[in-house]
Design a protein around this motif. Structure first.
Motif, PDB file in Angstrom:
ATOM      1  N   GLY A 100      11.091  13.141  -3.329  1.00  0.00           N
ATOM      2  CA  GLY A 100      10.364  13.616  -2.163  1.00  0.00           C
ATOM      3  C   GLY A 100      11.053  13.407  -0.841  1.00  0.00           C
ATOM      4  N   ASP A 101      12.215  12.716  -0.833  1.00  0.00           N
ATOM      5  CA  ASP A 101      12.872  12.416   0.438  1.00  0.00           C
ATOM      6  C   ASP A 101      13.629  13.619   0.986  1.00  0.00           C
ATOM      7  N   ASN A 102      13.774  13.597   2.315  1.00  0.00           N
ATOM      8  CA  ASN A 102      14.454  14.651   3.068  1.00  0.00           C
ATOM      9  C   ASN A 102      15.813  14.102   3.515  1.00  0.00           C
ATOM     10  N   TYR A 103      16.902  14.776   3.120  1.00  0.00           N
ATOM     11  CA  TYR A 103      18.250  14.278   3.411  1.00  0.00           C
ATOM     12  C   TYR A 103      18.888  14.930   4.642  1.00  0.00           C
ATOM     13  N   GLY A 104      18.090  15.692   5.399  1.00  0.00           N
ATOM     14  CA  GLY A 104      18.445  15.990   6.773  1.00  0.00           C
ATOM     15  C   GLY A 104      19.109  17.291   7.115  1.00  0.00           C
ATOM     16  N   TRP A 105      19.852  17.906   6.170  1.00  0.00           N
ATOM     17  CA  TRP A 105      20.584  19.124   6.522  1.00  0.00           C
ATOM     18  C   TRP A 105      19.604  20.266   6.795  1.00  0.00           C
ATOM     19  N   PRO A 106      19.835  21.090   7.834  1.00  0.00           N
ATOM     20  CA  PRO A 106      20.980  21.104   8.755  1.00  0.00           C
ATOM     21  C   PRO A 106      20.762  20.301  10.038  1.00  0.00           C
ATOM     22  N   GLU A 107      19.659  19.577  10.141  1.00  0.00           N
ATOM     23  CA  GLU A 107      19.383  18.811  11.362  1.00  0.00           C
ATOM     24  C   GLU A 107      20.293  17.592  11.471  1.00  0.00           C
ATOM     25  N   ALA A 108      20.735  17.077  10.335  1.00  0.00           N
ATOM     26  CA  ALA A 108      21.597  15.889  10.334  1.00  0.00           C
ATOM     27  C   ALA A 108      22.726  16.087   9.337  1.00  0.00           C
ATOM     28  N   GLU A 109      23.908  15.660   9.724  1.00  0.00           N
ATOM     29  CA  GLU A 109      25.081  15.649   8.847  1.00  0.00           C
ATOM     30  C   GLU A 109      25.617  14.224   8.863  1.00  0.00           C
ATOM     31  N   GLY A 110      25.500  13.519   7.752  1.00  0.00           N
ATOM     32  CA  GLY A 110      25.812  12.095   7.752  1.00  0.00           C
ATOM     33  C   GLY A 110      24.631  11.298   8.301  1.00  0.00           C
ATOM     34  N   ARG A 111      24.912  10.071   8.710  1.00  0.00           N
ATOM     35  CA  ARG A 111      23.853   9.189   9.202  1.00  0.00           C
ATOM     36  C   ARG A 111      23.312   9.696  10.528  1.00  0.00           C
ATOM     37  N   SER A 112      22.004   9.478  10.732  1.00  0.00           N
ATOM     38  CA  SER A 112      21.368   9.931  11.966  1.00  0.00           C
ATOM     39  C   SER A 112      20.365   8.878  12.424  1.00  0.00           C
TER      40      SER A 112
ATOM     41  N   GLU B 236      27.627  15.137  -1.994  1.00  0.00           N
ATOM     42  CA  GLU B 236      27.284  16.358  -1.265  1.00  0.00           C
ATOM     43  C   GLU B 236      28.327  16.667  -0.191  1.00  0.00           C
ATOM     44  N   PHE B 237      28.683  17.944  -0.095  1.00  0.00           N
ATOM     45  CA  PHE B 237      29.624  18.393   0.931  1.00  0.00           C
ATOM     46  C   PHE B 237      28.962  18.426   2.303  1.00  0.00           C
ATOM     47  N   GLY B 238      29.654  17.879   3.302  1.00  0.00           N
ATOM     48  CA  GLY B 238      29.271  18.106   4.687  1.00  0.00           C
ATOM     49  C   GLY B 238      29.923  19.373   5.212  1.00  0.00           C
ATOM     50  N   GLN B 239      29.704  19.676   6.479  1.00  0.00           N
ATOM     51  CA  GLN B 239      30.283  20.884   7.056  1.00  0.00           C
ATOM     52  C   GLN B 239      31.591  20.591   7.777  1.00  0.00           C
TER      53      GLN B 239
ATOM     54  N   ARG C  91      22.836  20.093   1.616  1.00  0.00           N
ATOM     55  CA  ARG C  91      23.688  21.235   1.967  1.00  0.00           C
ATOM     56  C   ARG C  91      24.281  21.884   0.724  1.00  0.00           C
ATOM     57  N   ASN C  92      24.948  21.080  -0.105  1.00  0.00           N
ATOM     58  CA  ASN C  92      25.583  21.622  -1.310  1.00  0.00           C
ATOM     59  C   ASN C  92      25.850  20.468  -2.269  1.00  0.00           C
ATOM     60  N   VAL C  93      24.900  20.210  -3.139  1.00  0.00           N
ATOM     61  CA  VAL C  93      24.988  19.071  -4.063  1.00  0.00           C
ATOM     62  C   VAL C  93      25.980  19.390  -5.170  1.00  0.00           C
ATOM     63  N   GLN C  94      26.980  18.512  -5.336  1.00  0.00           N
ATOM     64  CA  GLN C  94      28.055  18.765  -6.293  1.00  0.00           C
ATOM     65  C   GLN C  94      28.226  17.664  -7.329  1.00  0.00           C
ATOM     66  N   GLY C  95      27.567  16.531  -7.161  1.00  0.00           N
ATOM     67  CA  GLY C  95      27.712  15.451  -8.123  1.00  0.00           C
ATOM     68  C   GLY C  95      26.389  14.752  -8.353  1.00  0.00           C
ATOM     69  N   LEU C  96      26.112  14.374  -9.619  1.00  0.00           N
ATOM     70  CA  LEU C  96      24.910  13.638  -9.987  1.00  0.00           C
ATOM     71  C   LEU C  96      25.297  12.520 -10.947  1.00  0.00           C
ATOM     72  N   ALA C  97      24.756  11.320 -10.723  1.00  0.00           N
ATOM     73  CA  ALA C  97      25.060  10.204 -11.615  1.00  0.00           C
ATOM     74  C   ALA C  97      23.971   9.149 -11.493  1.00  0.00           C
ATOM     75  N   TRP C  98      23.795   8.380 -12.572  1.00  0.00           N
ATOM     76  CA  TRP C  98      22.841   7.266 -12.592  1.00  0.00           C
ATOM     77  C   TRP C  98      23.601   5.973 -12.851  1.00  0.00           C
TER      78      TRP C  98
ATOM     79  N   PRO D 193      22.666   8.666   4.250  1.00  0.00           N
ATOM     80  CA  PRO D 193      23.530   8.499   3.077  1.00  0.00           C
ATOM     81  C   PRO D 193      23.910   7.045   2.845  1.00  0.00           C
ATOM     82  N   LEU D 194      24.171   6.740   1.598  1.00  0.00           N
ATOM     83  CA  LEU D 194      24.636   5.414   1.201  1.00  0.00           C
ATOM     84  C   LEU D 194      26.067   5.188   1.684  1.00  0.00           C
ATOM     85  N   ALA D 195      26.862   6.236   1.637  1.00  0.00           N
ATOM     86  CA  ALA D 195      28.240   6.199   2.137  1.00  0.00           C
ATOM     87  C   ALA D 195      28.574   7.582   2.657  1.00  0.00           C
ATOM     88  N   GLN D 196      29.569   7.665   3.547  1.00  0.00           N
ATOM     89  CA  GLN D 196      29.983   8.953   4.092  1.00  0.00           C
ATOM     90  C   GLN D 196      31.480   8.947   4.322  1.00  0.00           C
TER      91      GLN D 196
END
Length: 400
Positions: free
Chosen positions: A287-299, A272-275, A255-262, A307-310
């Motif tokens: 290559g993975d699909n993180y779901g937005w807009p079909e999913a917000e958080g775990r699905s 990433e911001f949810g709605q 949806r809106n990626v705001q942080g990156l870290a290794w 997501p690893l955490a929400q």
């Protein structure tokens, strides 16, 4: 100029921003529906940032479950710098000083990490600040010691783009930035959801977090640059080994990626911001699909990477992300707190733990500074916050 005059001018600037932001919010409500990002314009539903516990009322949330008890510790060692205007990106220099970008002023400033003295390098031409857009993330070239290149992500009149500029310290202050060389362009822009975080990874490739600019359909369109994490060479070409042939897209459905870290094992994570329901911390796989807009958080959809955490959106709006002391640290805008997410050896995460709740207002960026040290940037002069004396500021933290 007297102190009273400066205060009056500052008040006028803040009020002008607030009026502009309210008009933008009204337009967005008509075109894009309600969003809980904690970004851009103040919400008309009363969800703007609450006051700080140090001088005003405590932040409140609507999640019925109490926050988990905080383990470990976070200590604010000192305030490094004050009086920053709409700070967004932060890049530590090899000598320990800091570069910080101003979203609205389109400037990059050098901060002496010992004295807090600020020196403006210059204004980045071509930046068109509006809403959540402007001069956003910055990063140093992997070869900075020899090439002196500073990379920046910004909103132009037509798109979001990545440029690089020579930083010439021998020139006078205010004229130390060379002309921007466009590395990559064509990322969709909007009043909202412009992404903006950039970082060079352990593989020396440039990773770019983008937003879907309010057009949710772009996130699932692999031919679009919106709602993606991009992986590029330093020259702006699709990086070797990307999951889709001849494409800069590394992952999609964001949806809106705001942080990156290794982390220490070179695994990539993104905030990433949810709605309206869930903000996300994602472990990013190519290559993975993180779901937005079909999913917000775990699905329950196997096609989407959970997501690893929400978090509830009122508790976070995670903007910056860093790794230190075995944990990920996420800076919360609307939530006005710093979240610790301890990592397990398997890549799983323990329950998030909150720190600094309401003490410094909105938190924009967090950057690892080596060992157990973090740099933390506040975001109270961005048109949504409640600025206190000294805002905005950079803090030095010790964490365990």
């Amino acid at each position: 100029m007297t102190g009273r005059t400066r205060r009056v001018e500052r008040t006028v600037i803040v009020r002008r921003r607030a009026v502009t932001a309210v008009l933008a919010a009204a337009a967005l409500l008509l075109t894009a529906g309600c969003s809980s990002d904690g970004e851009g314009a103040p919400q008309t539903d009363g969800s703007a940032s609450p006051g700080r516990t140090t001088a005003r009322s405590s932040p409140t949330g609507t999640d019925a479950a109490p926050s988990p008890p905080a383990k470990g510790s976070v200590k604010v060692v000192r305030t490094v710098a004050t009086g920053l205007d709409s700070p967004w990106g932060l890049a530590p220099l090899p000598d320990g000083d800091l570069l910080v970008s101003s979203r609205d002023e389109a400037t990059i400033t050098r901060v002496d990490a010992r004295s807090g003295e600020k020196t403006e390098l210059g204004e980045v031409p071509g930046v068109a600040p509006a809403g959540e857009g402007g001069l956003l993330g910055i990063a140093l070239s992997p070869g900075y010691a020899s090439d002196r290149m500073v990379y920046a992500y910004f909103t132009s009149a037509s798109d979001n783009r990545v440029v690089r500029m020579l930083y010439d310290e021998d020139k006078p202050a205010g004229r130390q930035l060379g002309a921007p060389d466009t590395v990559f362009k064509g990322i969709p822009k909007g009043v909202i959801h412009n992404g903006g975080r950039i970082a060079f990874g352990p593989d020396q490739m440039l990773y770019v977090g983008t937003g879907e600019s309010g057009d949710t359909g772009l996130s699932q369109d692999r031919d679009s640059l919106g709602g993606k994490i991009l992986r590029l060479t330093a020259e702006g070409e699709p990086a070797p080994g990307n999951p889709f042939p001849d494409s800069p897209v590394y992952s999609y459905g964001h949806r809106n990626v705001q942080g990156l870290a290794w982390d220490a094992r070179q695994r990539l994570f993104a905030a990433e911001f949810g709605q309206d329901t869930w903000d996300e911390l994602n472990a990013v796989e190519p290559g993975d699909n993180y779901g937005w807009p079909e999913a917000e958080g775990r699905s329950d959809e196997s096609a989407f990477h959970d997501p690893l955490a929400q978090w509830r959106t009122e508790d976070a709006s995670p903007s910056g992300l860093a790794h230190a002391a075995g944990s990920l640290w996420a800076a919360g805008l609307r939530g006005e707190r710093l979240w610790r997410v301890p990592l397990k050896g398997t890549g799983a995460a323990a329950d998030p733990q909150p720190f600094l709740k309401g003490e410094y207002g909105r938190l924009r960026t967090v950057v690892a500074a080596g060992g157990d040290k973090l740099w933390l940037v506040t975001s109270n002069t961005d048109g949504r916050g409640d600025p206190a004396k000294g805002d905005d500021r950079i803090l030095e933290l010790r964490v365990t």
